[in-house]
Each structure stands twice: as structure tokens, then as C-alpha cells.
Design an enzyme around this catalytic site. Structure first.
Site, PDB file in Angstrom:
ATOM      1  N   SER A   1       0.825  -1.142   0.143  1.00 60.01           N
ATOM      2  CA  SER A   1       0.170   0.012  -0.130  1.00 60.01           C
ATOM      3  C   SER A   1       0.863   1.238   0.045  1.00 60.01           C
ATOM      4  O   SER A   1       1.781   1.154   0.884  1.00 60.01           O
ATOM      5  CB  SER A   1      -0.937  -0.031   1.200  1.00 60.01           C
ATOM      6  OG  SER A   1      -1.795   0.965   1.158  1.00 60.01           O
ATOM      7  N   GLU A   2       0.728   2.178  -0.952  1.00 58.56           N
ATOM      8  CA  GLU A   2       1.642   3.237  -0.990  1.00 58.56           C
ATOM      9  C   GLU A   2       1.836   4.045  -0.052  1.00 58.56           C
ATOM     10  O   GLU A   2       2.786   4.960   0.009  1.00 58.56           O
ATOM     11  CB  GLU A   2       1.174   4.186  -2.188  1.00 58.56           C
ATOM     12  CG  GLU A   2       0.045   4.824  -2.456  1.00 58.56           C
ATOM     13  CD  GLU A   2      -1.067   4.073  -2.712  1.00 58.56           C
ATOM     14  OE1 GLU A   2      -1.344   2.950  -2.989  1.00 58.56           O
ATOM     15  OE2 GLU A   2      -2.038   4.564  -3.486  1.00 58.56           O
ATOM     16  N   ASN A   3       1.150   4.201   1.136  1.00 61.55           N
ATOM     17  CA  ASN A   3       1.231   4.934   2.341  1.00 61.55           C
ATOM     18  C   ASN A   3       2.408   4.291   3.177  1.00 61.55           C
ATOM     19  O   ASN A   3       2.642   4.946   4.174  1.00 61.55           O
ATOM     20  CB  ASN A   3      -0.068   5.313   3.148  1.00 61.55           C
ATOM     21  CG  ASN A   3      -0.960   3.754   3.543  1.00 61.55           C
ATOM     22  OD1 ASN A   3      -0.866   2.976   2.735  1.00 61.55           O
ATOM     23  ND2 ASN A   3      -1.342   3.776   4.602  1.00 61.55           N
TER      24      ASN A   3
ATOM     25  N   SER B   1       8.551   4.090  -0.168  1.00 65.48           N
ATOM     26  CA  SER B   1       7.241   3.517  -0.832  1.00 65.48           C
ATOM     27  C   SER B   1       7.510   3.862  -2.542  1.00 65.48           C
ATOM     28  O   SER B   1       6.920   2.694  -3.224  1.00 65.48           O
ATOM     29  CB  SER B   1       6.003   4.067  -0.096  1.00 65.48           C
ATOM     30  OG  SER B   1       4.971   3.376  -0.671  1.00 65.48           O
TER      31      SER B   1
END
Lengths: 218, 218
Positions: free
Chosen positions: A45-47, A87
Site C-alpha cells: 500500500s503506497e502509504n 514506498s
């Protein structure tokens, strides 16, 4: 089975063993529910996490553990977290095997538009531009039409997300592969005819021989 | 080097109207909420926000938008906060949308003395307008310039009185890169622990970057 479930189940069959995959917010996140049992996929997940799982039971949420949509998730054994620059180094640097994104339009060249409708809706691109630019495979998971209007069009009328051709488009009617020569109709959904797909698509489709019926993960 | 722990009100008083302020956080996760509440209470005006997203009207930096503290936003996503969109359309807030990975790298460049970064993200899209294209080994990249701010407001998990910081899970997000990229860095932590308690390998933001801590709630 509704349209979204058909799409998510079909996209799940694109997952490969021991790969790193990013699922966009919305419809794409449903794909995680249908991972074939015999394979192991790490979701990013990009967070800032690799290795997250389903939302924890109510009352067991951690306020510091969420997905890119802000929803609570769990961390699977072996998970790791990191900052935003790391990320996106994973995303842009070619370390991400596949991303699944929603779409507003895909055109005959395989270009995707999914981040704004000028004058109407300007949510922003979030991580989408980096994901399309950097992931090894880009799979678009979207409904075939919006309010009866085809979303697969001759040329984008919305601003593109990237200059890159996406790898595959999966809808509740068909699987379409953008190629150098144009959009190839690979599969049709169970009970859907080739004519029906063509009638709901405003870009030319390349049809070679018998179009297979879409296999849907159970 | 010992750091002073000040109240959220004292931190808000350091920020003049018109200042540019980076806020860590992703959909409100990893955002220094007590500093934000103090800025709203002080009635700050004319702030430039640099952050990933504008969360929701009742959460994170969204509270600053709602209270009219902000005239400019530089973010990757504003879609979850209808107030940001409304104020943007009304001309009360100027919004610059930046791809998420580019935002992280511009901040990293700003904090690490680089003249910018070359990224493939945004090539062939609206994002490329007015920017220099640099070709490297035949591939086009956008030159994205460094980004700095007057203030960086961070949210950490643990802090010690030297300013060393740790983060938890997905609450790190933009905080570690922003710590490098502002003239004044203020950190609000879940816990302030005695110097020596945080193992050196666990420190993710070196204390030398942090000017003030926010005092624990009385």
C-alpha cells in the site's frame, strides 16, 4: 455475481506467485478477496507497508495501521513498514510486479485516464501517475460503461495518467489487451457475446478467431 | 543537544500568517493533530499547506482548510475533502496537484541539498506542462524541483529530549522526509521518553533535525 465481483475475480487470476502487487482504492481492493489459494502474493500500500491483510475485528484496529484509503488493515507475519519516499522508490524503481487501478477511460492506444474530469471532479492523481509509470504490469479494473456510455474509447477526452500503454483491461464484459496494433479482445464474460462487447465499446477491437470465455476464480 | 518541549499553543504562535507549512500524514494518519487544533484556535491565516492529501473536513489538515487558515495547497490528492474542492472552485484556495511519489522526492531533494530529481512520472501528462524534459540514455524524464517549507509539523511515535524520533507502521509516511526539508521542525509524539531509551538503530529521524517537541498533554 455483480459486475464488481466478476471483475475482481477475473483480475485475481492475473496474480502470480511470489510477486509484489499494489491495489488501488475502490474496486481494485476487492481483488485481495480472491487470491488463488495455491499462490502467495505480497500486497503493497503506497502509504507505506508491504504485507498487509484483511481489516482486524472491530475493536482491534490500530490507528497507525491503515491502507491508502485510510481504512484499517492488519499486518501479516513478515510485514514491513516504510516512509513515502521508500514506498515510491519501490513503485517507480521497477520493484512492483503489478498494479491494479480503477479507470475513467482507456483509449485505442491503451492510454489510461483515471484522475480528473476537468471542471467537474478534481480529486488528484495521488499515487496513480507513479504506479502507471513504474509498475511492471498495469491492470485496469473498471466497469465497461458509465451511465451507459462506453469507457473504452477511440481517443481519451480526459487527461491521461501517463504516456504508457497499460497491460490489460478487465471489465464485467470482457478482457482486452492493448497492443501496438490496437485493442485485442481476449475474452468475453460468461453469457456475453462478442457483439455485445463491441456494442458497448467505442474503440475498434481486434478480434482473432474464437474469443474465449472469461475464466473466473471461484 | 536538549530540545525544549513547548505547548501546542506556543508552537502555533511560532507560525506567522502566510507561512508555508509541511504536515506529515496520510488521510490523517501520522498527522500532528494537537498542533493543528492550536493553529485553528489561533486563527492562522494565509498558510501554504504542503501535505500528501487534505484528509476530511473534520480530520488532520482538513480542519485547517475548514477553518479558513489556508490559501494554498500543494498535495497529491484532495478527493476525500469536499471542502478543499469547493474552496478551490470558489477561488479561495489555490491547489497544485503533485504526483505522490514526485511530492516525496521533491521534499527529499529539498531536504538533502539536491537541485531536483529526474522522474518518469508525469511525462506526457498535464504535470509536465512548463517543466524541463531531460533525456537520459534515450528515456525522457521530468526535472522536478526541490521543495522546502518554513515549518515542518511532524507526528512521531516516540521522541526523546534530543529530538530523536521513531514512527509506527503506516503513520511514518511523509514525516521522515519532511523532517529534512523545513527551516523549523516541530514534532508531536505519542510518547516522550528519556534520552537513551530509544535504541540508536530504531531512530528514524535524527534529533539534530528537530527544533522543538510538543509537550505531553497536561
Amino acid at each position: 455475481m455483480d459486475a464488481k465481483e466478476i471483475i475482481a475475480r477475473r483480475v485475481a487470476r492475473e496474480l502470480r506467485d511470489r510477486t509484489l502487487v499494489n491495489l488501488g482504492i475502490g474496486l481494485p481492493t476487492l481483488v485481495a478477496c480472491y487470491v488463488p489459494e495455491e499462490i502467495s502474493v505480497a500486497f503493497q500500500s503506497e502509504n507505506g507497508i508491504i504485507g498487509f491483510g484483511a481489516p482486524p475485528p472491530e475493536g482491534m484496529e490500530d490507528p497507525h495501521l491503515t491502507d491508502a484509503g485510510g481504512g484499517f488493515i492488519s499486518a501479516l507475519p513478515g510485514a514491513m513498514s516504510f516512509d513515502s519516499a521508500t514506498s515510491f522508490a519501490l513503485i517507480r524503481g521497477g520493484h512492483l510486479d503489478m498494479t491494479v487501478l480503477g479507470g475513467l477511460q482507456v483509449d485505442a492506444k491503451g492510454l489510461l485516464a483515471n484522475w480528473m474530469v476537468p471542471g467537474k471532479l478534481v480529486p488528484g492523481m495521488g499515487g496513480a501517475m507513479d504506479l502507471v509509470a513504474g509498475a511492471k504490469r498495469v491492470v485496469v479494473a473498471m466497469q465497461h460503461t458509465a451511465k451507459g456510455k462506453p469507457k473504452i474509447v477511440e481517443a481519451l477526452s480526459l487527461p491521461p495518467t501517463a504516456a504508457r500503454r497499460v497491460s490489460l483491461v478487465v471489465t464485467e464484459l470482457a478482457v482486452i489487451e492493448p497492443t501496438e496494433d490496437g485493442l485485442v479482445l481476449r475474452e468475453r464474460a460468461p453469457g456475453v457475446s462478442v457483439e455485445e462487447v463491441v456494442a458497448n465499446t467505442s474503440a475498434p477491437l481486434i478480434i482473432q478467431g474464437d474469443v474465449l470465455e472469461m475464466p473466473i476464480a471461484s | 543537544m536538549m530540545r525544549l518541549a513547548i505547548s501546542p499553543q506556543a508552537a502555533a504562535a511560532l507560525v506567522p500568517d502566510g507561512a508555508s507549512v509541511m504536515f506529515g500524514g496520510f488521510m490523517g494518519v501520522g498527522t500532528p493533530e494537537r498542533v493543528i487544533d492550536a493553529l485553528v484556535a489561533r486563527g492562522a491565516r494565509g498558510l501554504t499547506l504542503i501535505c500528501n492529501d487534505t484528509a476530511t473536513p473534520t480530520c488532520g489538515v482538513g480542519k485547517l482548510i475548514e477553518a479558513g487558515c489556508v490559501t494554498r495547497v500543494r498535495a497529491s490528492h484532495i478527493g476525500t475533502n469536499p471542502s478543499t474542492q469547493k474552496k478551490m472552485i470558489a477561488g479561495e484556495i489555490e491547489v497544485e496537484l503533485i504526483p505522490q511519489g514526485t511530492l516525496a522526492e521533491r521534499i527529499r531533494a529539498g531536504g538533502s541539498g539536491l537541485g531536483g530529481v529526474l522522474t518518469p512520472t508525469g511525462v506526457g501528462t498535464i504535470v509536465a506542462e512548463g517543466k524541463q524534459i531531460v533525456e537520459v540514455d534515450g528515456r525522457p524524464f521530468l526535472l522536478e524541483k526541490p521543495l522546502r517549507a518554513d515549518f515542518a509539523m511532524l507526528r512521531a511515535h516516540e521522541a526523546d529530549y534530543h529530538g530523536n524520533l521513531t514512527y509506527r507502521l503506516t503513520a511514518a509516511n511523509f514525516n521522515p522526509v519532511m523532517a529534512f526539508a523545513a527551516d523549523n521542525v516541530i514534532a508531536e509524539a505519542d510518547e516522550i521518553v528519556p534520552v537513551g531509551v530509544i535504541p540508536p538503530d530504531s531512530v528514524r529521524t535524527p534529533g539534530v533535525l528537530v527544533h522543538h517537541l510538543i509537550r505531553r498533554p497536561q
